[in-house]
Scaffold this motif. Structure first.
Motif, PDB file in Angstrom:
ATOM      1  N   ASP A  98       0.828  -1.209   0.000  1.00  0.00           N
ATOM      2  CA  ASP A  98       0.000   0.000   0.000  1.00  0.00           C
ATOM      3  C   ASP A  98       0.860   1.255   0.000  1.00  0.00           C
ATOM      4  O   ASP A  98       0.568   2.222  -0.710  1.00  0.00           O
ATOM      5  CB  ASP A  98      -0.920  -0.002   1.223  1.00  0.00           C
ATOM      6  N   ARG A 123      -6.468 -11.613   2.843  1.00  0.00           N
ATOM      7  CA  ARG A 123      -7.357 -10.675   2.137  1.00  0.00           C
ATOM      8  C   ARG A 123      -6.720  -9.302   2.078  1.00  0.00           C
ATOM      9  O   ARG A 123      -6.783  -8.620   1.047  1.00  0.00           O
ATOM     10  CB  ARG A 123      -8.730 -10.612   2.804  1.00  0.00           C
ATOM     11  N   LYS A 124      -6.101  -8.877   3.155  1.00  0.00           N
ATOM     12  CA  LYS A 124      -5.399  -7.588   3.152  1.00  0.00           C
ATOM     13  C   LYS A 124      -4.271  -7.610   2.117  1.00  0.00           C
ATOM     14  O   LYS A 124      -4.088  -6.653   1.359  1.00  0.00           O
ATOM     15  CB  LYS A 124      -4.849  -7.327   4.551  1.00  0.00           C
ATOM     16  N   SER A 161      -5.796  -7.536  -1.452  1.00  0.00           N
ATOM     17  CA  SER A 161      -6.357  -6.225  -1.750  1.00  0.00           C
ATOM     18  C   SER A 161      -5.244  -5.229  -2.059  1.00  0.00           C
ATOM     19  O   SER A 161      -5.307  -4.476  -3.044  1.00  0.00           O
ATOM     20  CB  SER A 161      -7.199  -5.751  -0.567  1.00  0.00           C
ATOM     21  N   ARG A 170      -3.466  -6.225  -5.479  1.00  0.00           N
ATOM     22  CA  ARG A 170      -4.230  -5.883  -6.671  1.00  0.00           C
ATOM     23  C   ARG A 170      -4.173  -4.386  -6.945  1.00  0.00           C
ATOM     24  O   ARG A 170      -4.088  -3.950  -8.101  1.00  0.00           O
ATOM     25  CB  ARG A 170      -5.673  -6.347  -6.514  1.00  0.00           C
ATOM     26  N   ILE A 179     -10.450 -12.721  -1.855  1.00  0.00           N
ATOM     27  CA  ILE A 179     -10.898 -11.552  -2.603  1.00  0.00           C
ATOM     28  C   ILE A 179     -12.384 -11.394  -2.338  1.00  0.00           C
ATOM     29  O   ILE A 179     -13.157 -12.336  -2.559  1.00  0.00           O
ATOM     30  CB  ILE A 179     -10.635 -11.715  -4.109  1.00  0.00           C
ATOM     31  N   ARG A 180     -12.778 -10.234  -1.862  1.00  0.00           N
ATOM     32  CA  ARG A 180     -14.182 -10.038  -1.528  1.00  0.00           C
ATOM     33  C   ARG A 180     -15.051 -10.206  -2.775  1.00  0.00           C
ATOM     34  O   ARG A 180     -14.823  -9.554  -3.785  1.00  0.00           O
ATOM     35  CB  ARG A 180     -14.404  -8.651  -0.934  1.00  0.00           C
ATOM     36  N   ASP A 188     -11.969  -3.259  -6.356  1.00  0.00           N
ATOM     37  CA  ASP A 188     -11.777  -4.093  -5.174  1.00  0.00           C
ATOM     38  C   ASP A 188     -12.790  -3.643  -4.138  1.00  0.00           C
ATOM     39  O   ASP A 188     -12.663  -2.570  -3.552  1.00  0.00           O
ATOM     40  CB  ASP A 188     -10.347  -3.921  -4.639  1.00  0.00           C
ATOM     41  N   TYR A 189     -13.804  -4.467  -3.910  1.00  0.00           N
ATOM     42  CA  TYR A 189     -14.904  -4.059  -3.035  1.00  0.00           C
ATOM     43  C   TYR A 189     -14.465  -3.899  -1.583  1.00  0.00           C
ATOM     44  O   TYR A 189     -15.208  -3.353  -0.775  1.00  0.00           O
ATOM     45  CB  TYR A 189     -16.045  -5.067  -3.133  1.00  0.00           C
ATOM     46  N   ASP A 190     -13.253  -4.361  -1.251  1.00  0.00           N
ATOM     47  CA  ASP A 190     -12.780  -4.200   0.118  1.00  0.00           C
ATOM     48  C   ASP A 190     -12.360  -2.764   0.411  1.00  0.00           C
ATOM     49  O   ASP A 190     -12.437  -2.312   1.549  1.00  0.00           O
ATOM     50  CB  ASP A 190     -11.590  -5.140   0.371  1.00  0.00           C
ATOM     51  N   ARG A 191     -11.897  -2.051  -0.624  1.00  0.00           N
ATOM     52  CA  ARG A 191     -11.380  -0.699  -0.376  1.00  0.00           C
ATOM     53  C   ARG A 191     -11.994   0.366  -1.278  1.00  0.00           C
ATOM     54  O   ARG A 191     -11.663   1.541  -1.166  1.00  0.00           O
ATOM     55  CB  ARG A 191      -9.853  -0.666  -0.529  1.00  0.00           C
TER      56      ARG A 191
END
Length: 889
Positions: A193, A215-216, A219, A222, A707-708, A773-776
């Motif tokens: 990140d 998952r982190k 995310s 990607r 992956i969400r 990415d639906y997580d962020r």
């Protein structure tokens, strides 16, 4: 936490070394020496003895003249938690813990001491880190790194020092060099990140031993891989991680295969050895902008050219064919005995000018990269060849890879190329391997942005499936019976052969066969026998009653002898499926301990584990991802058809894969699933056998996806303007529909809302808008039925991009120009606000053109604070707090 306070770690103005020493050979002395005289900011030391170190030395953290941004701790393990607490109290927000040997309790105490101050920790048990453009070497590495634009992050300190040494000799610079150590706090996800948005970093390299938060990690990976190349080498590829499993899928889906699938899905590139990582460094540092798919080889030695061609064939690299025009032009400048093909062998006596003329002609093929291989000769020194080639070879964009064969005789030539930024490799095989890495990376990126077609309808009867699973668990079953497993597949929309369970009596099997019609298949039913073929529990193509009766009796005897303790519940009788030109496939699912649910595809049948032709993927899937999964297997070539065998019906395979992915999301009790074989021909697919294992511990489900998946639960329908309006998250398949929406927005609205002045949108831009990415990130579109009956149309969109800490989300909103002023903007903003509040985001922020009075008025009505922008008088800064409780530490 993710990137919070990492700027204090990697962009510090003040650094304190706790445990700095004048004792030769100590870690504290080495770290201090690496910093002193190099770091561009203020340097301080902490040592109770107060030795003379050439900079201010305090006896304790409390006595430091100012709070450091970053502290480097080189003291015994027992002191670390207390020091972290003291540093946090002083205002320090980042620490590198070089110290090794902390117990579990000491590490936990260290993290607890850091939490109230949001102090970030690199380590413990790490080499440290380097930020060369700041002169920051907060490590005990033996050498410095030159400034550059590649970041390297490693769990191995030894690899940090090795790569430093290697890169220094080759003149490769770095933006960051980071040793994570035990990554108690800062991990790979945090680093991805941070580095993804770092303007000095153009590529990220990683050495990975373990991932702690999948998952982190996915995310972050990607997001980073969309912006810049990410290449990693992963340790632990051996069968040590394999586990015994009762299903074929469980046995075949090894941990390393799953990791490969995760890397591919994220758009990253994986290499398998440290040597290959060095090759990746070289190609990314000097050749990353080249997007050629083919290779031209220019050499003065036929043998070297053949070696390169062999390597290309082995690695799947296409050699460019020379067209007649190119050959004629080369004929004019090369001797008559040149190869007249690719590799282009210009003969061992070639003077420097012959290389130049040949290279100038080959550069006319703009679609190919050029590998120059030169072996030293007594005719002309290699450095003269290099000097003559430099003007052409160093032109941009990069087209030329260098391979100077030998050592001392080519050292000057090699150095000339390196100094000009031209990639250099010791052997033809290395050069081709590096080129193949670059091609693979670009292909992963293309897959990442490919627009999938509209998904096929997946008609899961979820209530019936859940009832079936509950029934099996209530009966104490872990494995569904074959009739139950096939019923589950049928409820998921996967075609199955009908099956009739009967008691373990030959006559009962005959009666079932008579009812179904011949020929039939007979199988044993036992909760204790998973692989029926292994004990003679399957008979195919039984043609009449006598064959069924005889087969049933013999089967009972064989099973009793092979598995005397097994419980026999009866037989399963089903029609014999006979399809000409059919293929036997396997589709399966299992739960990976790290990445959660995994889908497997490959060649099926009884020899599935011997053949080992399979590929795995992480759900969720769409049609494009399902097709990519199929294409990673050898049987994919057979599925395309050959001679008189027609191609297999791909949509039916896609549908089966997507149905399994949906089952994994919606039915968390599924622990393993095998469809083997899934028989497919030109007309469709049908499942002949299935195994499903369920568990009351609910090991799967969407919550365990790395992956969400698409958040179906966020879809809502309301009435607007007297007609139904759907608010739903955007999906990758919406690209064409989104383009049509944007085409109906006035240029002035685009400028006011998006600060965007162009009317056209490239595919890559649309892919980034629809593939999120639906997580962020979240984008809600408002859709309604088209008046011409041609499906739905998008009439508005609102989106928010959360920072990695979920502290703030920057919003954007756009409504179709002819529908403004009808309340749609407020509906969309209300949907976004409700979602972000539930998501835990602390505030929504944005910037609005001062002249966009309608938007500013809407935001004011929604409770946003509107203020002048601190840096631009033509903008307004808007902010809406979402949470009332204090921020989490």
């Amino acid at each position: 936490m993710t990137v919070r306070n990492l700027e204090a770690m990697f962009q510090p103005q003040r650094v304190a070394v706790v445990g700095a020493s004048d004792r030769p050979g100590s870690v504290g002395a080495t770290v201090w020496r690496n910093l002193l005289g190099h770091f561009q900011g203020e340097l301080m030391a902490v040592n109770p003895r107060r030795p003379e170190l050439g900079a201010p030395v305090a006896a304790s953290v409390a006595e430091l003249p100012a709070a450091p941004d970053l502290a480097v701790i080189c003291t015994p393990p027992a002191t670390v938690p207390g020091l972290i607490g003291e540093l946090g109290t002083r205002g320090c927000r980042a620490a590198v813990v070089i110290t090794a040997g902390l117990s579990r309790e000491q590490k936990q105490a260290m993290l607890q001491a850091a939490r109230p101050h949001t102090l970030r920790i690199l380590g413990p048990n790490c080499i440290g880190m380097l930020v060369p453009h700041l002169g920051l070497n907060a490590s005990f590495a033996h050498a410095n790194a030159a400034p550059g634009n590649i970041a390297f992050v490693s769990q191995s300190g030894a690899l940090v020092t090795a790569l430093l040494d290697w890169a220094g000799q080759r003149g490769i610079g770095f933006s960051h060099f980071v040793s994570l150590g035990e990554h108690a706090d800062v991990d790979f996800g945090d680093m991805l990140d941070y580095l993804a948005s770092d303007p000095r970093t153009r590529a990220i390299l990683m050495y990975v031993e373990s991932i702690s938060a999948p998952r982190k990690f996915m995310s972050a990976a990607r997001a980073a891989a969309r912006n810049k190349p990410v290449v990693l080498v992963k340790a632990g590829r051996s069968a040590q991680g394999a586990r015994a499993a009762s299903s074929h899928t469980g046995a075949l889906a090894g941990a390393d295969d799953v990791f490969d699938a995760a890397i591919s899905r994220a758009g990253m590139l994986r290499v398998h050895t440290l040597h290959q990582l060095f090759l990746a460094v070289e190609i990314l540092a000097r050749f990353r902008d080249n997007r050629s798919e083919r290779l031209l080889i220019l050499t003065n030695g036929g043998g070297a050219g053949v070696m390169a061609a062999d390597a290309a064939a082995h690695m799947g690299v296409e050699l460019a064919a020379l067209d007649e025009t190119l050959i004629q032009r080369l004929d004019a400048v090369l001797p008559g005995n040149w190869s007249r093909a690719n590799p282009v062998d210009i003969i061992g006596d070639a003077p420097a000018q012959r290389y130049v003329e040949a290279l100038r002609i080959l550069r006319e093929d703009r679609d190919s990269a050029i590998l120059l291989i030169q072996a030293p000769t007594a005719i002309v020194p290699s450095d003269e060849v290099a000097e003559a080639l430099l003007p052409l070879a160093s032109e941009r964009p990069p087209r030329v890879l260098g391979c100077w064969l030998g050592s001392g005789a080519v050292q000057t030539a090699r150095q000339r190329f390196r100094s000009a930024g031209i990639p250099d490799f010791a052997t033809p095989e290395e050069a081709v391997r590096a080129f193949s890495f670059l091609r693979q990376y670009h292909r992963h990126q293309a897959e990442l942005l490919e627009t999938p077609p509209a998904p096929p309808g997946i008609g899961l009867d979820l209530p019936a499936i859940q009832a079936l699973v509950r029934q099996a668990l209530a009966e104490g079953r872990e494995w569904l019976t074959e009739p139950q497993a096939k019923q589950l597949l049928a409820l998921a929309g996967i075609p199955v052969t009908p099956v009739r369970p009967v008691p373990p009596e030959p006559q009962a099997a005959v009666e079932a066969a008579e009812a179904l019609g011949y020929p039939v298949v007979l199988k044993i039913l036992s909760p204790d026998i998973t692989h029926k073929s292994d004990v003679g529990g399957v008979r195919l193509n039984l043609l009449d009653a006598e064959e069924v009766r005889s087969a049933a009796a013999a089967m009972l005897q064989r099973v009793a002898a092979a598995r005397p303790q097994a419980r026999l519940e009866g037989f399963a009788v089903q029609p014999m499926v006979q399809r000409r030109h059919a293929h036997e496939l396997i589709v399966g699912a299992t739960i990976d301990p790290l990445f959660g649910p995994v889908i497997l595809f490959g060649a099926g049948g009884t020899a599935v584990e011997v053949l080992g032709d399979r590929a795995v993927a992480l759900p969720p899937l769409n049609v494009t991802l399902a097709e990519a999964l199929i294409e990673r297997t050898r049987i994919a070539r057979l599925l395309r058809g050959w001679r008189d065998v027609p191609p297999a019906h791909r949509p039916s395979i896609h549908a089966a894969l997507l149905a399994v992915a949906q089952l994994l999301a919606d039915v968390p009790e599924i622990a393993e699933l095998d469809i083997n074989p899934l028989v497919v021909d030109a007309h469709g697919a049908v499942a002949l056998d299935a195994r499903v294992r369920v568990s009351a511990s609910r090991p799967g489900g969407a919550a365990r996806f790395a992956i969400r998946p698409y958040p179906q639960e966020l879809i809502e329908t309301l009435t607007w303007g007297g007609q139904p309006l759907t608010l739903r998250p955007i999906r990758p398949e919406d690209e064409a529909q989104h383009r049509a929406f944007l085409d109906q927005v006035d240029a002035e609205d685009l400028r006011l809302r998006l600060f965007y002045t162009r009317r056209s949108f490239e595919h890559t831009e649309l892919a980034r808008l629809t593939q999120i990415d639906y997580d962020r990130e979240m984008a809600f579109i408002a859709t309604r039925a088209r008046t011409d009956g041609g499906g739905e149309e998008t009439i508005g969109v609102v989106r928010a991009l959360c920072d990695p800490d979920n502290d703030s989300a920057e919003y954007g909103i756009l409504v179709r120009s002819d529908l403004k002023g009808r309340g749609l903007g407020r509906i969309l903003m209300d949907k976004l606000i409700r979602y972000l509040r539930a998501h835990g985001t602390r505030r929504i922020v944005g910037q609005v053109l001062r002249e966009n009075t309608a938007m500013l008025a809407l935001l004011a009505r929604l409770g946003f604070q509107v203020q002048p922008h601190p840096h631009d008088p033509d903008l307004r800064w808007v902010e809406l707090p979402l949470q009332t409780e204090p921020a989490a530490a």
